[in-house]
Motif scaffolding. Sequence first.
Motif, mmCIF file in Angstrom:
data_model
loop_
_atom_site.group_PDB
_atom_site.id
_atom_site.type_symbol
_atom_site.label_atom_id
_atom_site.label_comp_id
_atom_site.label_asym_id
_atom_site.label_seq_id
_atom_site.Cartn_x
_atom_site.Cartn_y
_atom_site.Cartn_z
ATOM 1 N N ALA A 271 18.801 -65.175 -26.516
ATOM 2 C CA ALA A 271 17.633 -63.851 -25.985
ATOM 3 C C ALA A 271 17.845 -63.026 -25.247
ATOM 4 O O ALA A 271 17.244 -61.736 -25.414
ATOM 5 N N ALA A 272 19.785 -62.512 -25.112
ATOM 6 C CA ALA A 272 19.782 -61.532 -24.992
ATOM 7 C C ALA A 272 19.978 -60.444 -25.660
ATOM 8 O O ALA A 272 19.907 -59.519 -25.497
ATOM 9 N N ALA A 273 21.241 -61.499 -26.742
ATOM 10 C CA ALA A 273 20.988 -60.553 -27.643
ATOM 11 C C ALA A 273 19.808 -59.795 -28.565
ATOM 12 O O ALA A 273 19.555 -58.863 -29.217
ATOM 13 N N GLU A 274 18.785 -60.879 -28.555
ATOM 14 C CA GLU A 274 17.658 -60.243 -28.997
ATOM 15 C C GLU A 274 16.804 -59.357 -27.886
ATOM 16 O O GLU A 274 15.732 -58.345 -28.846
ATOM 17 N N ALA A 275 16.818 -59.219 -26.087
ATOM 18 C CA ALA A 275 16.030 -57.978 -25.898
ATOM 19 C C ALA A 275 17.175 -56.655 -26.250
ATOM 20 O O ALA A 275 16.377 -55.642 -26.204
ATOM 21 N N ALA A 276 18.682 -56.620 -25.964
ATOM 22 C CA ALA A 276 18.829 -55.436 -26.664
ATOM 23 C C ALA A 276 18.771 -55.514 -28.308
ATOM 24 O O ALA A 276 18.687 -53.943 -28.194
ATOM 25 N N ILE A 277 18.139 -56.181 -28.870
ATOM 26 C CA ILE A 277 17.618 -55.268 -29.858
ATOM 27 C C ILE A 277 16.657 -54.945 -30.125
ATOM 28 O O ILE A 277 15.923 -53.796 -30.400
ATOM 29 N N ALA A 278 15.345 -55.515 -28.925
ATOM 30 C CA ALA A 278 14.350 -54.731 -28.670
ATOM 31 C C ALA A 278 14.719 -53.345 -28.383
ATOM 32 O O ALA A 278 13.851 -52.506 -28.915
ATOM 33 N N VAL A 279 14.753 -52.937 -27.025
ATOM 34 C CA VAL A 279 15.329 -52.097 -26.412
ATOM 35 C C VAL A 279 16.119 -51.271 -27.385
ATOM 36 O O VAL A 279 16.646 -49.975 -26.452
ATOM 37 N N ARG A 280 16.778 -51.266 -28.233
ATOM 38 C CA ARG A 280 18.225 -50.790 -28.972
ATOM 39 C C ARG A 280 17.955 -48.903 -29.134
ATOM 40 O O ARG A 280 19.296 -48.035 -28.834
ATOM 41 N N ASP A 281 16.506 -48.499 -28.781
ATOM 42 C CA ASP A 281 16.615 -46.553 -29.353
ATOM 43 C C ASP A 281 16.128 -46.412 -27.860
ATOM 44 O O ASP A 281 15.702 -45.292 -28.151
ATOM 45 N N GLU A 282 16.148 -47.239 -27.161
ATOM 46 C CA GLU A 282 16.274 -46.090 -25.554
ATOM 47 C C GLU A 282 16.317 -45.716 -25.313
ATOM 48 O O GLU A 282 17.544 -46.475 -24.731
ATOM 49 N N PRO A 283 16.064 -45.117 -24.209
ATOM 50 C CA PRO A 283 17.631 -43.528 -22.745
ATOM 51 C C PRO A 283 18.100 -45.637 -21.946
ATOM 52 O O PRO A 283 17.437 -45.899 -21.702
ATOM 53 N N GLY A 284 19.296 -44.830 -23.027
ATOM 54 C CA GLY A 284 20.046 -45.323 -21.640
ATOM 55 C C GLY A 284 21.039 -46.957 -21.557
ATOM 56 O O GLY A 284 21.443 -47.434 -21.449
ATOM 57 N N GLN A 285 20.335 -47.674 -23.107
ATOM 58 C CA GLN A 285 20.628 -48.404 -23.529
ATOM 59 C C GLN A 285 21.788 -48.622 -24.532
ATOM 60 O O GLN A 285 21.469 -47.684 -25.582
ATOM 61 N N LEU A 286 23.303 -49.098 -24.520
ATOM 62 C CA LEU A 286 23.979 -48.756 -25.344
ATOM 63 C C LEU A 286 24.646 -49.662 -26.243
ATOM 64 O O LEU A 286 24.953 -49.732 -27.766
ATOM 65 N N GLY A 287 23.875 -50.855 -25.776
ATOM 66 C CA GLY A 287 23.561 -52.517 -26.546
ATOM 67 C C GLY A 287 24.219 -53.087 -25.584
ATOM 68 O O GLY A 287 23.295 -53.589 -24.590
ATOM 69 N N LEU A 288 25.047 -54.687 -26.059
ATOM 70 C CA LEU A 288 25.034 -55.590 -25.092
ATOM 71 C C LEU A 288 26.551 -55.991 -24.946
ATOM 72 O O LEU A 288 27.181 -55.911 -26.086
ATOM 73 N N HIS A 289 27.349 -56.684 -23.562
ATOM 74 C CA HIS A 289 28.247 -56.820 -23.799
ATOM 75 C C HIS A 289 27.801 -58.400 -23.528
ATOM 76 O O HIS A 289 27.655 -59.032 -22.585
ATOM 77 N N VAL A 290 28.953 -59.186 -24.222
ATOM 78 C CA VAL A 290 29.431 -60.703 -24.260
ATOM 79 C C VAL A 290 30.087 -61.388 -23.204
ATOM 80 O O VAL A 290 31.632 -61.045 -24.465
#
Length: 363
Positions: free
Chosen positions: A100-119
């Motif tokens: 779910a966190a991965a899908e959220a990171a995909i959804a916001v990937r182009d938004e300011p301040g979002q670099l990706g996801l740390h698992v």
Amino acid sequence: MLIQADRLWTGGALARDRLLRVDDGRVAAIAAGGDATPDLRVPLLAPALTDLQVNGGGGVMVNSDPSPDALRAIAAAHRALGTGAILPTVITDTANVIEAAAEAAIAVRDEPGQLGLHVEGPHLNVARKGTHDPDRIRPLDERTVRVVERLRAHGVAVKITLAPEVSDLQLVARLAATGAVVSAGHSAATAEETRAALAAGVSCFTHLYNAMPPMTSRAPGILGVALNSDAFAGIIVDGIHVDWDMVRIALRARPRRGLTFAVSDAMATVGGPDHFTLYGQTIAVRDGALVNAEGSLAGAHVDMATSLRNLVRHVGLKEEEALAMCTDIPRACLGLPPQQIGAGTALADLVAFDDDHGRLEIA
């Protein structure tokens, strides 16, 4: 509006005595300081800081709410404190939460301040679990590899923390082949196991010293190899997780500058209330530290602007070294270039500091 910056950190270097003209909230031009009278003078101006380990903020935890709105709320809480780019971090949990966190990171990937996801986890050494739930720790598996492959296929930067001694190095190599940053942490790996992991594609170490056994004269272990390696490494500089002297030792031990960066390991209390719930336990701030019901450290209650000040004030770094650890080095870990301040840069994407490196409000 004219802003006089005594020192301007841009492109990985300090420029001195710069005058910025700001129109409609954006930098219109930068020139050498002259006879013009500024509307505002700041001792130091820099791009908003970068943090690759952000578990939460503003009362929100990624694990508790692995949704796009939660990632936005966490980024907003840190932006208000001077951090403009974060790597939201999901720690050890069920596969469903991580997906779910991965899908959220995909959804916001182009938004300011979002670099990706740390698992961070769940593929850790139980003996070095820290606050991670031991019942959810498990070996590295195909399911996690597929999650990382999906993130990378969508252009999302990924950092994944695992313990190499309990991970199949063939799977580690597959993770590294995606372009993900594979980081060793929460580990009791021997020196030999750590070197093998580096050869397999590990390129970073997570929060130096913490959740690692101490090195000795005959057993350097993961920490000794990390310090001697050319890999990147994060370190928490709140004065609680790592003593200031040990921070100095770590930085002096690295083969060169540009490898070690500051991380906050921030939890929901940063920019939020003084407690939150994780794994059904209440985590609370006590004397500046976050502790769980067992009294163990559970993440950190610090932001990156405070970390920068700590690096200068308590560790004794030169200003440009501390700035690099909070801006350009974490970006380099993800393969990103240093940030430039120039025409078009939004004022909201900058952070200012006073002569004592306390954060100043400029917007």
